[in-house]
Structures are given as structure tokens and as C-alpha cells.
Design a protein around this motif. Sequence first.
Motif, mmCIF file in Angstrom:
data_model
loop_
_atom_site.group_PDB
_atom_site.id
_atom_site.type_symbol
_atom_site.label_atom_id
_atom_site.label_comp_id
_atom_site.label_asym_id
_atom_site.label_seq_id
_atom_site.Cartn_x
_atom_site.Cartn_y
_atom_site.Cartn_z
ATOM 1 N N GLY A 4 -13.231 -6.098 9.376
ATOM 2 C CA GLY A 4 -14.221 -5.086 9.056
ATOM 3 C C GLY A 4 -14.133 -4.643 7.613
ATOM 4 N N HIS A 5 -15.163 -3.960 7.172
ATOM 5 C CA HIS A 5 -15.202 -3.441 5.808
ATOM 6 C C HIS A 5 -14.293 -2.224 5.684
ATOM 7 C CE1 HIS A 5 -18.531 -5.991 4.488
ATOM 8 N NE2 HIS A 5 -19.091 -5.764 5.663
ATOM 9 N N SER A 6 -13.536 -2.195 4.610
ATOM 10 C CA SER A 6 -12.710 -1.034 4.257
ATOM 11 C C SER A 6 -11.795 -0.607 5.399
ATOM 12 C CB SER A 6 -13.602 0.155 3.839
ATOM 13 O OG SER A 6 -14.455 -0.211 2.777
ATOM 14 N N HIS A 7 -11.150 -1.586 6.029
ATOM 15 C CA HIS A 7 -10.213 -1.209 7.094
ATOM 16 C C HIS A 7 -9.139 -0.304 6.501
ATOM 17 C CE1 HIS A 7 -7.266 -1.355 10.275
ATOM 18 N NE2 HIS A 7 -8.171 -1.936 11.061
ATOM 19 N N PRO A 8 -8.827 0.801 7.154
ATOM 20 C CA PRO A 8 -7.869 1.756 6.577
ATOM 21 C C PRO A 8 -6.523 1.130 6.214
ATOM 22 C CG PRO A 8 -8.951 2.708 8.494
ATOM 23 C CD PRO A 8 -9.403 1.288 8.424
ATOM 24 N N ASN A 9 -6.049 0.186 7.008
ATOM 25 C CA ASN A 9 -4.765 -0.457 6.713
ATOM 26 C C ASN A 9 -4.827 -1.255 5.421
ATOM 27 O OD1 ASN A 9 -4.025 0.560 9.197
ATOM 28 N ND2 ASN A 9 -4.025 -1.423 10.239
ATOM 29 N N VAL A 10 -5.936 -1.948 5.227
ATOM 30 C CA VAL A 10 -6.102 -2.775 4.035
ATOM 31 C C VAL A 10 -6.286 -1.892 2.807
ATOM 32 C CG1 VAL A 10 -7.534 -4.545 2.941
ATOM 33 C CG2 VAL A 10 -7.068 -4.667 5.403
ATOM 34 N N VAL A 11 -7.097 -0.866 2.936
ATOM 35 C CA VAL A 11 -7.332 0.056 1.811
ATOM 36 C C VAL A 11 -6.031 0.728 1.392
ATOM 37 C CG1 VAL A 11 -8.491 2.188 1.126
ATOM 38 C CG2 VAL A 11 -9.752 0.435 2.399
ATOM 39 N N LYS A 12 -5.257 1.189 2.368
ATOM 40 C CA LYS A 12 -3.985 1.855 2.040
ATOM 41 C C LYS A 12 -3.029 0.891 1.335
ATOM 42 C CE LYS A 12 -0.224 4.626 3.997
ATOM 43 N NZ LYS A 12 0.828 3.960 3.211
ATOM 44 N N ALA A 13 -2.942 -0.337 1.836
ATOM 45 C CA ALA A 13 -2.037 -1.313 1.230
ATOM 46 C C ALA A 13 -2.427 -1.597 -0.212
ATOM 47 C CB ALA A 13 -2.034 -2.600 2.048
ATOM 48 N N ALA A 14 -3.735 -1.749 -0.451
ATOM 49 C CA ALA A 14 -4.207 -2.019 -1.812
ATOM 50 C C ALA A 14 -3.930 -0.835 -2.733
ATOM 51 C CB ALA A 14 -5.695 -2.351 -1.786
ATOM 52 N N LYS A 15 -4.225 0.380 -2.263
ATOM 53 C CA LYS A 15 -3.997 1.575 -3.086
ATOM 54 C C LYS A 15 -2.518 1.772 -3.381
ATOM 55 C CE LYS A 15 -8.067 4.335 -1.849
ATOM 56 N NZ LYS A 15 -8.545 5.566 -1.159
#
Length: 393
Positions: free
Chosen positions: A52-63
Motif C-alpha cells: 500500500g501507499h505510505s505504509h506506516p512501517n515503511v514511512v517510519k523506517a525511511a524517516k
Amino acid sequence: MSNRQLFLSHLAQTTDFPLLIEIEKAEGVYMYSPEGKAYIDLISGIGVSNVGHSHPNVVKAAKDQIDRYMHLMVYGEYVQTPQVKLAEALVRTLPAPLESVYLVNSGSEAIEGAMKLAKRYTGKPHIVSCKDAYHGSSQGALSAGGNEFFKQNYRPLIPGHLHIPFNSLPDLELIDHQTAAVLVETVQGEAGVRIASTEYFAALRTKCTEVGALLILDEIQAGFGRTGKFWAFEHYNIVPDILVSAKGMGGGMPIGAFISSKEMMDVLKDNPILGHITTFGGHPVSAAASLATIQTILSEHLLGEVDAKADYFKSLLVHPRIVDIRNKGLMMAVELDSFERLKPVIDRAIELGVITDWFLFCDNSMRIAPPLIITFEEIKKACSIILQALDSV
């Protein structure tokens, strides 16, 4: 000037008819226009947004990774935690001897690296691939691609390429002792989701072993859970010599990889030294996002419902104009009788809030490859809109 005007004026165009949909935000299976219109993304940005778009896990890892560091050095020199943790996680999803990961930026680059590795390891000159295959648009990947329309104006391309029909047992005899590698999509994507038999893949694996050719499986579209297995080759009880991944690998961030045995990959270290080089390959932020994507697919058990969701699509998409539905998991093609019938349906579906499209080499079939997180209720809503579009045109 508006963003659309700037887009047309200053961004290089790839067609005379871009969709020109302006997106301000994306989350889950939805994308939103500046005016707040919601679109269900049934194509995952062409096989990218598997979680999915902007999955919270992926966003957190990137940030979190941005706060630590971004680019430090060309690939392969410094020990960078995101890269090594990602490589370890990838290898855990794979059978032996697939244990050595080379990280790049995209699918095309991964294909280029895989073909170079095959030629360097075997010392042989020829690459065999399939008709109507799509492996990317760089010159090597294009040479391996199997559709002349996209190649004709870019010749001369790289020599030594032979194209055989996909899923044809007799044509495997054309693989010979001068073949460095056979490059095959585990599921043909741009041909319109074409699926080979278990017998074919078993015979292909055997033939490659017999003549000393490497088997390269392109899972740029089919990998990372798209077919209901983490890797599509798991359906066929074979193991490739080199595996290629990208698209869904990054959770929305750009990354790709080719994966092989350490024995094979080690030939890139000498004669010449630095046998394959990339500056940004395995970028720390992309690697962190990719690791989060793997963890999300496994921890949220996204593979378990892929087949049931695909079956639900097929149960709902019943219409006199639908000729056939082909699929391997949530990699689906809904066939109509012609592009002239299909294109107005796609356009109308977009107007009604569902994003889909067709395939490069199969323009009478609608692409359906939603994020694996799509719910049954969202499937029902999307299918209702597609049926409405079919009725209205």
C-alpha cells in the motif's frame, strides 16, 4: 502556471496522452487529488506498492534512516546497516544457494547486472529470453526484451540475443552450450499475465543445467508476494541461479537487486576489479524501506489472503464483454475483445475513481494488481465501478 502546465512544459514526456491526474496524497489503496477526489489504485503504481501507499512501517523506517545518514559512498565499500540487514532478510526468504545480494536502483539495472554476471561467470556469449517478455528499457534489458515494436528504432542493440516462445517445451532445444543464461519472467507481465506450466519450468531448469547455462528469473513484477508466494518461483519447485527483483521491493522507494550464490557473485571482484559498479545502489533510505516492506509482508500475513482476494475479483468481474481473466494471485489480466473496447472502459473507470490500465504487449486486457492490503470491501467497491464503466461505454 499550474502544475499540469509545468508538467507538460518542463518534464520530458513519454506519450502524447499522459493521464494528467494530479495526486496530492496517497495512503493505503487510495490516492487523492488536490481537490480531495479519491482514486482506488488497482495497479499499485505498476506493481510497486504491494504493502500500500505510505505504509506506516515503511514511512517510519525511511524517516528514521534519514535522521541517521543518507548516501555515504558508492555501493560495496562501507558497511551500512540498512544494506546488510536487508540482504540478510532477503536471503532468509530464499533457498540455498541464493545467498549473495547485489543492490541496485531499479529493475532494469538489476537485469543488466544479472546478464553481466552470467556472461562473466560462464564465459559464454549468448542470452536466451522469451517473445513478448519485458525486462526494462536500458539497452541491455531492451535487447533481452521480446517485443520488436519497442526495439525497432533503437538498433543496433546488443548482439547475441535469441528469443523463444514462452511456455513452449520444444523450443527449449534452442538453448545450447553457447548460452550464458536463459532470462525468463516467472510470470510474464506485459504480455498480459501469461503463466507457464510446472512441466515447462522443470524442463527449463533441467535444460539449463545440462548445457551449463544459468537460469535467471525476472521477478520484478511477480516477486514480493504478488502471486501469493513471496517469490513466484516457489509455485514451480525450482531454484534459479540468479533472481532479479525490484518494484514491490521498496515499498514505494526505488531499489532493485540481483541475487545469486556467493561463488557466482564473487567473479565480479576481479578480472576486472569492480566488475559491476553503482553509485546509489542500495541507497540507505531505500534499503531501510525495503527491509520494512519484507517485515510488513511477513508480520501482517499478507500472503495468506492473496488467492482468496483474487478469487473474489474473479467472482465479481462477470460481464458479457469480459472474454477471459488470467491471474497468478493478485497479478491479473481482464481480457476484452479489443483495445477499442477496453480504452473507454479504463477512461470511464478513472473518472469514477478506479485507476487501472492495459499491458504494453496486450492492449486488450485490463491490468489489475492492487496493493496486497486491499480489503474485500474495497475489492467489491472497485469491481462495482469497473462493471459500471463496462455498462456505460
